[in-house]
Design an enzyme around this catalytic site. Sequence first.
Site, PDB file in Angstrom:
ATOM      1  N   ASP A  40      36.092  38.905  23.892  1.00 57.60           N
ATOM      2  CA  ASP A  40      35.260  38.599  25.059  1.00 57.60           C
ATOM      3  C   ASP A  40      35.860  37.328  25.665  1.00 57.60           C
ATOM      4  O   ASP A  40      35.867  36.277  25.014  1.00 57.60           O
ATOM      5  CB  ASP A  40      33.809  38.369  24.589  1.00 57.60           C
ATOM      6  CG  ASP A  40      32.906  37.873  25.692  1.00 57.60           C
ATOM      7  OD1 ASP A  40      31.692  37.891  25.499  1.00 57.60           O
ATOM      8  OD2 ASP A  40      33.420  37.448  26.753  1.00 57.60           O
ATOM      9  N   GLY A  90      30.528  43.606  35.021  1.00 58.67           N
ATOM     10  CA  GLY A  90      31.769  43.495  34.247  1.00 58.67           C
ATOM     11  C   GLY A  90      32.073  42.077  33.772  1.00 58.67           C
ATOM     12  O   GLY A  90      31.179  41.314  33.417  1.00 58.67           O
ATOM     13  N   SER A 143      41.014  44.696  37.826  1.00 60.35           N
ATOM     14  CA  SER A 143      40.897  45.922  38.631  1.00 60.35           C
ATOM     15  C   SER A 143      40.782  47.220  37.838  1.00 60.35           C
ATOM     16  O   SER A 143      40.634  48.287  38.450  1.00 60.35           O
ATOM     17  CB  SER A 143      42.077  46.077  39.620  1.00 60.35           C
ATOM     18  OG  SER A 143      41.858  45.292  40.771  1.00 60.35           O
ATOM     19  N   THR A 144      40.857  47.149  36.509  1.00 63.25           N
ATOM     20  CA  THR A 144      40.874  48.406  35.726  1.00 63.25           C
ATOM     21  C   THR A 144      39.483  48.875  35.325  1.00 63.25           C
ATOM     22  O   THR A 144      39.336  49.899  34.658  1.00 63.25           O
ATOM     23  CB  THR A 144      41.715  48.240  34.432  1.00 63.25           C
ATOM     24  OG1 THR A 144      41.069  47.279  33.585  1.00 63.25           O
ATOM     25  CG2 THR A 144      43.124  47.807  34.745  1.00 63.25           C
ATOM     26  N   GLY A 145      38.463  48.149  35.710  1.00 65.07           N
ATOM     27  CA  GLY A 145      37.093  48.583  35.401  1.00 65.07           C
ATOM     28  C   GLY A 145      36.476  49.227  36.635  1.00 65.07           C
ATOM     29  O   GLY A 145      36.910  50.290  37.100  1.00 65.07           O
ATOM     30  N   VAL A 146      35.499  48.573  37.197  1.00 61.68           N
ATOM     31  CA  VAL A 146      34.799  49.073  38.388  1.00 61.68           C
ATOM     32  C   VAL A 146      35.772  49.453  39.504  1.00 61.68           C
ATOM     33  O   VAL A 146      35.580  50.434  40.211  1.00 61.68           O
ATOM     34  CB  VAL A 146      33.823  47.976  38.902  1.00 61.68           C
ATOM     35  CG1 VAL A 146      33.318  48.270  40.301  1.00 61.68           C
ATOM     36  CG2 VAL A 146      32.665  47.824  37.927  1.00 61.68           C
ATOM     37  N   ASP A 189      33.076  39.623  35.514  1.00 58.27           N
ATOM     38  CA  ASP A 189      32.502  38.653  36.470  1.00 58.27           C
ATOM     39  C   ASP A 189      31.084  38.274  36.028  1.00 58.27           C
ATOM     40  O   ASP A 189      30.718  37.089  35.939  1.00 58.27           O
ATOM     41  CB  ASP A 189      32.481  39.317  37.855  1.00 58.27           C
ATOM     42  CG  ASP A 189      32.205  38.355  38.995  1.00 58.27           C
ATOM     43  OD1 ASP A 189      32.012  38.833  40.124  1.00 58.27           O
ATOM     44  OD2 ASP A 189      32.193  37.132  38.764  1.00 58.27           O
ATOM     45  N   ASN A 245      34.765  39.532  42.982  1.00 56.70           N
ATOM     46  CA  ASN A 245      34.785  40.309  44.230  1.00 56.70           C
ATOM     47  C   ASN A 245      34.910  39.324  45.382  1.00 56.70           C
ATOM     48  O   ASN A 245      34.867  38.116  45.198  1.00 56.70           O
ATOM     49  CB  ASN A 245      33.527  41.195  44.357  1.00 56.70           C
ATOM     50  CG  ASN A 245      32.260  40.369  44.355  1.00 56.70           C
ATOM     51  OD1 ASN A 245      32.091  39.451  45.146  1.00 56.70           O
ATOM     52  ND2 ASN A 245      31.384  40.670  43.406  1.00 56.70           N
TER      53      ASN A 245
HETATM   54  N1  APR Z   1      35.927  39.864  28.444  1.00 57.12           N
HETATM   55  C1  APR Z   1      37.130  40.426  28.731  1.00 57.12           C
HETATM   56  N2  APR Z   1      37.274  41.529  29.465  1.00 57.12           N
HETATM   57  C2  APR Z   1      36.147  42.108  29.931  1.00 57.12           C
HETATM   58  C3  APR Z   1      34.848  41.585  29.695  1.00 57.12           C
HETATM   59  C4  APR Z   1      34.775  40.413  28.911  1.00 57.12           C
HETATM   60  N3  APR Z   1      33.598  39.828  28.620  1.00 57.12           N
HETATM   61  N4  APR Z   1      33.936  42.396  30.301  1.00 57.12           N
HETATM   62  C5  APR Z   1      34.631  43.390  30.883  1.00 57.12           C
HETATM   63  N5  APR Z   1      35.955  43.227  30.661  1.00 57.12           N
HETATM   64  C6  APR Z   1      37.083  44.062  31.093  1.00 57.12           C
HETATM   65  C7  APR Z   1      36.778  45.504  31.412  1.00 57.12           C
HETATM   66  O1  APR Z   1      36.709  46.272  30.216  1.00 57.12           O
HETATM   67  C8  APR Z   1      38.020  45.855  32.243  1.00 57.12           C
HETATM   68  O2  APR Z   1      39.086  46.182  31.376  1.00 57.12           O
HETATM   69  O3  APR Z   1      37.567  43.535  32.318  1.00 57.12           O
HETATM   70  C9  APR Z   1      38.347  44.542  32.951  1.00 57.12           C
HETATM   71  C10 APR Z   1      38.021  44.516  34.444  1.00 57.12           C
HETATM   72  O4  APR Z   1      36.841  45.280  34.669  1.00 57.12           O
HETATM   73  P1  APR Z   1      35.702  44.768  35.708  1.00 57.12           P
HETATM   74  O5  APR Z   1      35.002  43.617  35.115  1.00 57.12           O
HETATM   75  O6  APR Z   1      34.906  45.973  36.098  1.00 57.12           O
HETATM   76  O7  APR Z   1      36.520  44.215  36.956  1.00 57.12           O
HETATM   77  P2  APR Z   1      37.260  45.015  38.137  1.00 57.12           P
HETATM   78  O8  APR Z   1      37.653  46.394  37.757  1.00 57.12           O
HETATM   79  O9  APR Z   1      38.315  44.059  38.628  1.00 57.12           O
HETATM   80  O10 APR Z   1      36.115  45.150  39.237  1.00 57.12           O
HETATM   81  C11 APR Z   1      35.658  43.980  39.857  1.00 57.12           C
HETATM   82  O11 APR Z   1      33.402  44.446  39.313  1.00 57.12           O
HETATM   83  O12 APR Z   1      31.993  43.107  38.154  1.00 57.12           O
HETATM   84  C12 APR Z   1      32.360  43.475  39.412  1.00 57.12           C
HETATM   85  O13 APR Z   1      31.931  41.498  40.727  1.00 57.12           O
HETATM   86  C13 APR Z   1      32.956  42.326  40.178  1.00 57.12           C
HETATM   87  O14 APR Z   1      32.879  43.542  42.206  1.00 57.12           O
HETATM   88  C14 APR Z   1      33.747  43.075  41.191  1.00 57.12           C
HETATM   89  C15 APR Z   1      34.289  44.264  40.400  1.00 57.12           C
END
Ligand code: APR
Length: 165
Positions: A8, A30, A115-118, A32, A22
Site C-alpha cells: 500500500d 483508488g 492509469s491501470t485502474g479506473v 488517490d 484526476n
Molecule cells: N497503493 C498502491 N497502489 C494502489 C493503491 C494503494 N493504496 N490503491 C490502488 N492502487 C493501484 C491500483 O491497483 C492500480 O494498479 O493503483 C493503480 C492505479 O489505479 P487507480 O487508483 O484506479 O488510478 P487510475 O487508473 O490512474 O485512475 C485515476 O481514479 O481514483 C480515481 O481520482 C482518481 O479519477 C482518478 C482515477
Amino acid sequence: MIEIITADITTLEVDAIVNAANNSLLGGGGVDGAIHRAAGPLLLKYCKTLDGCRTGEAKISPGFELPARRVIHTVGPVWQGGDHYEAALLRACYTNSFELALQNDVRSIAFPAISTGVYGFPKTAAAEIAIASMQDFEDRFDRIIACCFHEADAELYRQVLNRRM
Ligand code: APR
C-alpha cells in the site's frame, strides 16, 4: 536502483510518493482516495490551492500525515483505444514526476501503476512505459520504487524489467 514491491503506497517512508490523481486534484477513489485518507484533510485543503492539473503533468504537495514527506500528483490518460496519445501522455506522467522530484531534492520516490485502474490503461503496456521511464532516471535517485497493489502486477513489472536488462 529500481525496486518492484507489492504494498500500500500510503505506508511507504520515502521522500515522495506519486498519486494517480484526476484533473481536479480534489481526490477520488483508488490510490488517490487512499492517499487522501492517509494524509488527512490538510492534503485536500492544500490541493485546492493548486488549481488542478493537466493530464500528463505533475504538481507537488507536502505529505501531511503520510510517512512520505511529499506527494507528487500526476494525472494519467484515460485509455481510449490507444490512438489518443495515451502512451505519450502516460510517459509524460513519469517524466514530469521525476523532473519535479529532482527540482525538490527528492532522492527516493515510489510510483503506483498510473492509469491501470479506473483509467483502464492495459497493464503490460503501462508497465513497459513505467519501467522504461524509471531506467531513464535510475542513476539520478537513490531509490525508485514501483509500488504495485497486487502481486500479479508486481510479477508483470518484474517480467518487463527482466526483458529490458
Ligand atoms: N497503493 C498502491 N497502489 C494502489 C493503491 C494503494 N493504496 N490503491 C490502488 N492502487 C493501484 C491500483 O491497483 C492500480 O494498479 O493503483 C493503480 C492505479 O489505479 P487507480 O487508483 O484506479 O488510478 P487510475 O487508473 O490512474 O485512475 C485515476 O481514479 O481514483 C480515481 O481520482 C482518481 O479519477 C482518478 C482515477
